[in-house]
Every structure is written in structure tokens, then in C-alpha cells.
Design an enzyme around this catalytic site. Structure first.
Site, PDB file in Angstrom:
ATOM      1  N   HIS A 186       0.849  -1.194   0.000  1.00 25.54           N
ATOM      2  CA  HIS A 186       0.000   0.000   0.000  1.00 25.54           C
ATOM      3  C   HIS A 186       0.887   1.248   0.000  1.00 25.54           C
ATOM      4  O   HIS A 186       1.213   1.806   1.043  1.00 25.54           O
ATOM      5  CB  HIS A 186      -0.906  -0.024   1.236  1.00 25.54           C
ATOM      6  CG  HIS A 186      -2.053   0.939   1.164  1.00 25.54           C
ATOM      7  ND1 HIS A 186      -3.269   0.695   1.769  1.00 25.54           N
ATOM      8  CD2 HIS A 186      -2.188   2.142   0.557  1.00 25.54           C
ATOM      9  CE1 HIS A 186      -4.083   1.701   1.550  1.00 25.54           C
ATOM     10  NE2 HIS A 186      -3.443   2.598   0.814  1.00 25.54           N
ATOM     11  N   HIS A 241       1.269   4.981  -2.008  1.00 28.82           N
ATOM     12  CA  HIS A 241       0.777   5.991  -2.957  1.00 28.82           C
ATOM     13  C   HIS A 241       1.900   6.863  -3.519  1.00 28.82           C
ATOM     14  O   HIS A 241       1.738   7.454  -4.589  1.00 28.82           O
ATOM     15  CB  HIS A 241      -0.248   6.906  -2.279  1.00 28.82           C
ATOM     16  CG  HIS A 241      -1.531   6.238  -1.926  1.00 28.82           C
ATOM     17  ND1 HIS A 241      -2.455   5.864  -2.870  1.00 28.82           N
ATOM     18  CD2 HIS A 241      -2.040   5.866  -0.729  1.00 28.82           C
ATOM     19  CE1 HIS A 241      -3.499   5.292  -2.269  1.00 28.82           C
ATOM     20  NE2 HIS A 241      -3.262   5.280  -0.976  1.00 28.82           N
ATOM     21  N   ALA A 251      -9.391  10.044   2.982  1.00 28.78           N
ATOM     22  CA  ALA A 251      -8.753  11.082   2.165  1.00 28.78           C
ATOM     23  C   ALA A 251      -9.103  10.954   0.691  1.00 28.78           C
ATOM     24  O   ALA A 251      -8.560  11.680  -0.136  1.00 28.78           O
ATOM     25  CB  ALA A 251      -7.241  11.023   2.351  1.00 28.78           C
ATOM     26  N   GLN A 252      -9.996  10.013   0.354  1.00 24.27           N
ATOM     27  CA  GLN A 252     -10.444   9.885  -1.037  1.00 24.27           C
ATOM     28  C   GLN A 252     -11.484  10.984  -1.326  1.00 24.27           C
ATOM     29  O   GLN A 252     -12.238  11.384  -0.440  1.00 24.27           O
ATOM     30  CB  GLN A 252     -11.074   8.507  -1.263  1.00 24.27           C
ATOM     31  CG  GLN A 252     -10.189   7.344  -0.879  1.00 24.27           C
ATOM     32  CD  GLN A 252      -9.368   6.812  -2.027  1.00 24.27           C
ATOM     33  OE1 GLN A 252      -9.533   7.209  -3.176  1.00 24.27           O
ATOM     34  NE2 GLN A 252      -8.472   5.887  -1.721  1.00 24.27           N
ATOM     35  N   HIS A 295     -12.602   1.335   3.198  1.00 25.42           N
ATOM     36  CA  HIS A 295     -13.431   2.526   2.970  1.00 25.42           C
ATOM     37  C   HIS A 295     -14.896   2.081   2.921  1.00 25.42           C
ATOM     38  O   HIS A 295     -15.618   2.337   1.955  1.00 25.42           O
ATOM     39  CB  HIS A 295     -13.009   3.236   1.689  1.00 25.42           C
ATOM     40  CG  HIS A 295     -11.683   3.920   1.809  1.00 25.42           C
ATOM     41  ND1 HIS A 295     -11.545   5.186   2.311  1.00 25.42           N
ATOM     42  CD2 HIS A 295     -10.437   3.484   1.524  1.00 25.42           C
ATOM     43  CE1 HIS A 295     -10.271   5.526   2.307  1.00 25.42           C
ATOM     44  NE2 HIS A 295      -9.564   4.494   1.848  1.00 25.42           N
ATOM     45  N   ALA A 303     -11.103   4.576   8.112  1.00 25.62           N
ATOM     46  CA  ALA A 303     -12.090   4.670   7.032  1.00 25.62           C
ATOM     47  C   ALA A 303     -13.048   3.476   7.064  1.00 25.62           C
ATOM     48  O   ALA A 303     -13.372   2.898   6.024  1.00 25.62           O
ATOM     49  CB  ALA A 303     -11.418   4.800   5.667  1.00 25.62           C
ATOM     50  N   GLY A 326       1.760   5.822  14.538  1.00 25.82           N
ATOM     51  CA  GLY A 326       1.413   6.482  15.785  1.00 25.82           C
ATOM     52  C   GLY A 326       0.267   7.459  15.645  1.00 25.82           C
ATOM     53  O   GLY A 326      -0.220   7.987  16.658  1.00 25.82           O
ATOM     54  N   ASP A 384       1.050   3.219   3.538  1.00 29.01           N
ATOM     55  CA  ASP A 384       0.054   4.145   2.977  1.00 29.01           C
ATOM     56  C   ASP A 384       0.729   5.481   2.683  1.00 29.01           C
ATOM     57  O   ASP A 384       0.121   6.546   2.794  1.00 29.01           O
ATOM     58  CB  ASP A 384      -1.127   4.322   3.944  1.00 29.01           C
ATOM     59  CG  ASP A 384      -2.375   4.899   3.290  1.00 29.01           C
ATOM     60  OD1 ASP A 384      -2.387   5.056   2.048  1.00 29.01           O
ATOM     61  OD2 ASP A 384      -3.343   5.213   4.011  1.00 29.01           O
ATOM     62  N   GLY A 429      -3.301   9.639   4.115  1.00 25.00           N
ATOM     63  CA  GLY A 429      -2.176   8.735   3.977  1.00 25.00           C
ATOM     64  C   GLY A 429      -1.165   9.015   5.062  1.00 25.00           C
ATOM     65  O   GLY A 429      -1.506   9.507   6.148  1.00 25.00           O
TER      66      GLY A 429
END
Length: 392
Positions: free
Chosen positions: A63, A65, A148-149, A203, A228, A257, A282, A319
Site C-alpha cells: 500500500h 501511494h 482522504a479519497q 473505505h 475509514a 502512531g 500508505d 495517507g
């Protein structure tokens, strides 16, 4: 390449004073003190005495981005974007990863997928992590759990669009995150599984019955557990309850964290089967970059302060700026577990989830020579991708 005199973390034990010899990008020989002092192989271009260091399998991140200022979605127009991401994460012990897309308009998503495939076929320059494929995080999600999408771009599952993305991916799509309760996504899970795609619940605010049906259809993964998604409730366990109890599901954890409290990370390692936990970053383009408010994720403005990335408008976590070496350090600190018990969550577990465990995820003869040398404080000292040293 020959590494000698190290603590080598094998699948079933730690080989003290061990040696690893790699040839042609693969592990060719593993020796211990009981084998005597092996002679230098005739074709070893590099011999390294790693006394006092631990040699562990390279980290597999399913994962990612972005990182180092580049975003996976940039691959649509920038042929160097994936290479920059790969080089950045390799310096932090990641030797292979899934390039992860965001929810976007259909044409942008298609172009990003094609760009990633193009980068994979061209090959990342020496010194970068290997791109194992694509993780499509969206666009078939629940807008009420958008994180955050961009909620304006989230849409119901579209069979034609998914087939088009798979076709453009040319076999590179390994993981798809979807919300099984939305549209007819639940009915499409089996078809994705049959195509060799790992289906992840994320999500989403699916109830426990929907999660059960998704598992029966072939879902086997949960995207960034706790984030999410609907929280655990004593009368409706939902995704979190199922994720912790059902052995069919492997769960992602973001150990920065911020996303998950350290005590909750410890709880997951205490109650979940250890071979069903996968640490992920992420990570976004801002990973490895200075604090500031000029970043974007999925077209939305992002601000980073003291390593924490949030959407400027909503304050939602956007992310992370995490790297896998820091995820390892923090998981060990949060759980109090020894290194050997945490390592599978960064190596063989994620590799198995995407069908790459035949060549990734453990130090065994015949597997790719993806190796990381760690100091006593778990700091990355050196990384090798298929036997090639990553230079900082």
C-alpha cells in the site's frame, strides 16, 4: 554478492554468524558456523563482513501511494515518477511494493494504470525497489467512509470499468480495495478472486453479515484496519470485529502512531493470528519531504506538520509519511515483541497476500536476494534488491 558473519533471519530461526551468497539476483547459498568458514566464492564481486548486524528479508509494502515527492498517479504523464518512489522507499528497506492508485475520474485512473505498467515493463533503475504490481484503492468505495479519497469521485461498482482497468493493467492488478455493501460489489468479488486479484474490504461501513458474505465470496484482506471504516460496536462488530476474529482475513496496519494508537497495535498483535497481519505505509508523495501545505493527494490539498499528513479542508488523515523501517521500529516498540515475531508482518505475510511468496518475503535458497541489513537499533544500514546494493 556475499554477506558473512551476520545474524541471518531465516523462516524458522536466527542463524548467528551466518553467511548469505547471492548470484544472478537470487539467494544461492546460506551457511552457518557449523559449516565451517566458507571460502570466498570465485564469482563474488562483493564480500561484506556484516558483524553485529542483522540480515532480514526485504520489506514488501502492498500500500504505497508515493514518496520522495512523487505520486503513483503522476505515472500517467511522468515516466520517472515510479522510479523516484521506488528509490526513496528502497533506502528505507522496502525491496518490493504495490503502486497504489487513488479514486479519480475514469480516464485519469486508466492513464495512471497504463503508466505504472509502462514503468514495470521498462524496469526501475538499479537502486530502486521492485514494483510488483498495482493496488487499486477505489474508486468503488463508500463515500461515507471516504477518508482522504475524494467523495465526489467515488462511484458504485462498475463491471465495465473494472474490466477495462484489469485489461489495461495487463495482469499487474494484484489488490483491489472496495466497499462490499455498495452497489453490486459483493457479487463481483468472486470474479476478481478468480482472476488472481486479492480483494480487500476498505473505505466501508459493512455490517458483520455483509463481511461474512464478502469472505464467502472470496475477500481475504482488510485495508488499513480501523481507518475509514465503522468502529467496533458490542452489538454490531462490523469490519473490525470480523477482521480480528476471522482467519480468512489479513489486516493492514499503519504503525505511524497517528492512524492507530500504540495500545491498539499491541492489541491486534495479541489477538490476531500473526501470519494474518501486514504492516503498510500508505505513504504519499510527502513522505521524505519537508513539512508544508503544498502537497496533494487524489487532487485534494494536503498539509504536513511534524510528519502528520492531513487534508487541509477536513483535517482527515491523508495517507502517511511513514517508511517501512520506521513502521518496524514502532511495531516492535508498541508491542514489546522481539524482532523475529514482528518481521513476518513486513515480509512474508504481505508477499503471500499478493501471491509473491514464491520469490519474496523470506531468506531461502532460490528466492530473490532482497535483503536488508539492520543495526542493533533497527536502523537500515544497507539494502539489496535482487542482489544489487541500493546506494543512498
Amino acid at each position: 554478492m556475499w554477506i558473512r558473519n551476520a545474524n541471518v533471519y531465516l523462516p524458522d530461526r536466527v542463524l548467528t554468524g551466518g553467511s548469505v551468497y547471492a548470484a544472478g539476483g537470487r539467494i544461492a547459498r546460506i551457511c552457518g558456523p557449523e559449516d565451517g568458514s566458507p571460502a570466498k566464492p570465485d564469482d563474488a564481486d562483493e564480500v561484506w563482513d556484516a558483524e553485529g548486524l542483522s540480515i532480514v528479508p526485504g520489506f514488501v509494502d502492498v500500500h504505497v501511494h508515493g514518496g520522495g515527492g512523487a505520486d503513483v498517479m503522476d505515472a500517467a504523464d511522468d515516466d520517472e515518477a515510479i522510479g523516484r518512489i521506488a528509490r526513496f522507499h528502497a533506502l528505507h528497506g522496502t525491496t518490493s511494493f504495490l503502486a497504489t492508485t487513488m479514486t479519480a475520474p475514469r480516464n485519469e485512473l486508466e492513464r495512471a494504470v497504463v503508466g505504472v505498467v509502462r514503468a514495470m515493463e521498462r524496469g526501475v533503475a538499479a537502486g530502486g525497489a521492485e514494483v510488483l504490481g498495482l493496488h487499486l484503492e477505489g474508486p468503488f468505495l463508500n463515500p461515507r467512509r471516504c477518508g482522504a479519497q475524494n467523495p465526489a469521485l467515488i462511484r458504485p461498482f462498475d463491471r465495465d470499468e473494472m474490466e477495462d482497468l484489469l485489461a489495461r493493467g495487463r495482469g499487474a492488478v494484484r489488490l483491489v480495495t472496495l466497499a462490499p455493501e455498495c452497489g453490486d460489489a459483493l457479487r463481483r468479488i468472486g470474479a476478481l478472486r478468480d482472476r488472481g486479484v486479492t480483494v480487500s474490504i476498505g473505505h466501508s461501513e459493512a455490517d458483520s453479515e455483509t463481511v461474512r458474505r464478502a469472505i464467502e465470496a472470496g475477500a481475504s484482506h482488510v485495508t488499513h484496519l480501523f481507518n475509514a471504516m465503522n468502529p467496533l460496536h458490542h452489538r454490531e462488530p462490523g469490519i473490525v470485529g470480523a477482521a480480528l476474529l476471522r482467519d480468512e482475513l489479513t489486516v493492514e496496519l499503519i504503525c505511524d502512531g497517528f492512524h492507530v494508537h500504540p495500545d491498539v497495535v499491541k492489541l491486534v498483535f495479541a489477538v490476531k493470528r500473526r501470519d494474518k497481519i501486514a504492516l503498510v505505509t500508505d505513504a504519499i508523495a510527502a513522505a521524505g519531504m519537508p513539512d508544508g501545505d503544498g502537497y496533494r493527494l487524489g487532487g485534494l490539498p494536503v498539509a504536513v506538520k511534524e510528519g502528520k499528513a492531513v487534508l487541509r479542508d477536513s483535517g482527515n488523515l491523508a495517507g502517511s509519511c511513514l517508511t517501512m523501517d520506521r513502521a518496524l521500529k514502532q511495531a516492535v516498540a508498541f508491542t514489546g515483541l522481539p524482532l523475529a515475531e514482528v518481521l513476518p508482518a513486513l515480509t512474508i505475510n504481505p508477499a503471500r497476500q499478493i501471491g509473491a511468496d514464491d520469490c519474496k518475503g523470506s531468506i531461502e535458497v532460490g528466492k530473490d536476494a532482497d535483503l536488508v541489513a539492520l543495526g542493533p537499533d533497527l536502523t537500515v544500514v544497507r539494502t539489496y534488491v535482487k542482489g544489487v546494493r541500493v546506494d543512498g
